[in-house]
Enzyme design. Sequence first.
Site, PDB file in Angstrom:
ATOM      1  N   GLU B  60       0.817  -1.218   0.000  1.00 19.22           N
ATOM      2  CA  GLU B  60       0.000   0.000   0.000  1.00 19.22           C
ATOM      3  C   GLU B  60       0.854   1.272   0.000  1.00 19.22           C
ATOM      4  O   GLU B  60       0.495   2.275  -0.617  1.00 19.22           O
ATOM      5  CB  GLU B  60      -0.942   0.023   1.213  1.00 19.22           C
ATOM      6  N   ASP B  85      -9.651   0.430   5.567  1.00 15.51           N
ATOM      7  CA  ASP B  85      -8.898   0.028   6.766  1.00 15.51           C
ATOM      8  C   ASP B  85      -7.386  -0.021   6.471  1.00 15.51           C
ATOM      9  O   ASP B  85      -6.568   0.248   7.340  1.00 15.51           O
ATOM     10  CB  ASP B  85      -9.348  -1.359   7.229  1.00 15.51           C
ATOM     11  N   PHE B  86      -7.041  -0.392   5.237  1.00 18.85           N
ATOM     12  CA  PHE B  86      -5.622  -0.541   4.881  1.00 18.85           C
ATOM     13  C   PHE B  86      -4.930   0.805   4.679  1.00 18.85           C
ATOM     14  O   PHE B  86      -3.718   0.860   4.500  1.00 18.85           O
ATOM     15  CB  PHE B  86      -5.444  -1.388   3.610  1.00 18.85           C
ATOM     16  N   HIS B 129     -11.821  -4.973   8.231  1.00 16.12           N
ATOM     17  CA  HIS B 129     -12.249  -4.836   6.833  1.00 16.12           C
ATOM     18  C   HIS B 129     -13.629  -4.187   6.719  1.00 16.12           C
ATOM     19  O   HIS B 129     -14.317  -4.378   5.720  1.00 16.12           O
ATOM     20  CB  HIS B 129     -12.321  -6.208   6.145  1.00 16.12           C
TER      21      HIS B 129
END
Lengths: 320, 323
Positions: B60, B85-86, B129
Site C-alpha cells: 500500500e 482500513d488498509f 475490513h
Amino acid sequence: MALTKEEMMEMYQRMLLIREFEDSVANVFSQGQIPGFVHLYVGEEAVAVGVCSNLSDQDYIASTHRGHGHGIARGASVDKMMAEIFGKIDGYCKGKGGSMHIADVELGFLGANGIVGAGLPLAAGAAFANKYLNNNGVAVCFFGDAASNRATFHEALNLSSIWKLPVVFVCENNMYGISMSQERHQNITDVADRATAYGIPGLTVDGNDLMAVYEASSEAVKRARAGEGPTLIECKTYRHRGHFEGDACVYRSEDELNQWKKKCPIKRFAARLLEMGLAGQDELDKINEQVKEQIKSALEFARQSPLPDITELTKDVYCD
Amino acid sequence: MLEMTYSQAINAALREEMRRDGTVYILGEDVGVFGGCFGVTVGLIDEFGAQRVMDTPISETAIMGSAVGAAAAGLRPVPEIMFVDFMAVCLDEFFNQAAKMRYMFGGKARVPVTLRTVCGAGVGAAAQHSQSLEAWFTHMPGVKVVMPSTPADAKGLLAASIRDDNPVIFIEHKVLYGLSGPVPEGEYTIPLGKADIKRPGGDVTVVATSMMLHKALAAAQTLAGEGIEAEVIDPRTLSPLDKDTILESVAKTGRLVVVHEAVKTGGFGGEIAAIVAEEGFDYLDAPIKRVGAPFTPVPFSPPLEAAYIPDENKIIAAVKELL
C-alpha cells in the site's frame, strides 16, 4: 565519456556553493535570524553534486530533510532557497515550506521532505511517470542509512525492480540516524547489500570522492535510461555538523569528526584538480570568492524579501 | 437513462475517463487480471492493457506513494486501496505527502490523485475490513472526500474526482456495489461540493451518507405513512461540504438528524451538527440528533454486526424524539 575541464570546474563550484550556503545558514541560525530547525549537508557535498551532474531537464530528484545540497546540485536558485529558509514570500514555497520542504517541481525537484524515507516511493512514482510518458527521464532518490530501515525503502525498491522503473536510489550513508550509529541501527555494514533482496545492482562507493560518485551514478542513470531498471548506490560519507543545528553530538567523538574532516570532499577534489593541472590555486581561490559573493547576495535577497502577507495563510491548500 | 449497478457505474466512469485522457491509469492490488477484489475494475485490462491497469504487489505504501510521485510528475493516477482500513498502512503518503505538497511547495505542485477505496460493514468482514473512516480524511486540509450513495452519483462524482487537480479520496461502500439504479447515458460529471436532496420534506432534515442514505430513505418512507415528511439530504462530498443546502433545509424544517455508519464519537456527524449549531441555531426548534454506530470495533457475528450498523428504526426513533 570524460568530463571536460568546464564541467569539472562547475562541479567544484557547486560543492563550494553548497558548503558556503550551509555555513551561512549555520551562522544566521545561531544568531536567531531564522525560524524552525535546520539540518545541514556540510561534508556530504560530493554525493549531491556527483549524482546531479548526470541529470537533465526531464529528470526528477526526491530529497531528504537534509536537502539544501540536493537543491543546489539540481540547479536551484540560492536566492530563492535562502528566502525560503527565512520564511519569506520570495522563497521557493512562499515561506510555507521552510528548510525541510524546499521544492520546485518545474526544476524536477520533488522536494526536501520532513518524513524520513518518504521520498523513495515518490521517486518511484516520478520514474513511473517518465517511463509512462516515454520521455527518457529518470528519477533519483536521496535517502539516509537510517531510512533504509523503513518500509518505504522495501516497497519502493521492490516495486521499482519488478516494473523496471528508471530510478536510482542513492543512499547517503553518513553513519548516523540522528544519534544512532549505523552499527546500532542495522546489522549490516553496507546498505548496498540490500539490493540483492530486490534483484537489482547494488554498489558501495566512497561518498567523499566526487569522481567515484559521479561515475557510479553515471552508470546507474544510463542503465535506468536504457530501460534496465533501478540501481542502489550507497555513498559512504559523514556529516560534519550535528543532526540538526544545536545538536551537542554527545553520541560521537571529536576524534571521529576530525578524521572525517581530513577526508573533506571539497579539499580532496581541489587537490585532484591541481594535481591534474586542470586549475591553479589562484583559479580555485577566485571561484571561492565568487561563491562567497553569491551567498552574500542570497542572504541579502532573503533579508530584503518581505514576509508573507497574512492572506497567504489559507491560499494554496487546493488547486482552483 | 440506463439501469446499472453501483459497481458497473464506477467501472463505466473509469473506462470513459481512461478513454478521454491518456494520463489516467489504474494501479492497485488485483485490479488487473482479477478485475478487482470487488470486481469493480473488471475488463479494464482488456481494453487498456497492463501498462494502464497495473497489478501491484501487496504494498500500500508503494501504491499510494508512487501515485503521489507520478501525479506530481504529470500523470493522473487512480490507485485502489482494497479496504479503507488498509489506509493505515499508507497514511504518510496520503496525509503528509499528497495532502501537503501544494501548500508546502507554495502552490506550485499539482497532485491529481484519485484514491478509490471501500468502507462499510454488513458482509461479516469484521473489524479490520469494515470500518467507516471518512472522518480521518475530512480532518485533513488539502484532500477532498467523496462518498457516493447511488450508481448515478458514483459515476458522475468519480469522473469529476479524476478530472480534479487535487488529491481525492473516493470512498465506495461494499454493500452498495450490487445496488441497481438509473444512470444518465454518456459522460457527465457531478461537481464536488454539491449536496443532493434525495427526498424533499418539511418536517425534519435528515442528512445521511453512503449506505445510510438508503436507510434514511426507507425511514422517511415509513414516517410519511405516519404523516411526517422528512427531507433527506446526501452531502455526497464531505470535503468540501455543501453546508448551504443543509442550512437552508434546517431553516425550513427546524429539525436535524445526522446519520452515518461510522462510530458516533468523533464522527463527521459532529461536524455537521456543529456547523448547524454555529450558523443555524436560530432555525432549530429542537436539539440536533446524531445516529451512528456505537463506540466499538465492528463485530463479526451476524447479530452483533446487525446491531452495530444503524438502521431505519434508530433513524425513525431519532426523528420522533425531535417532534
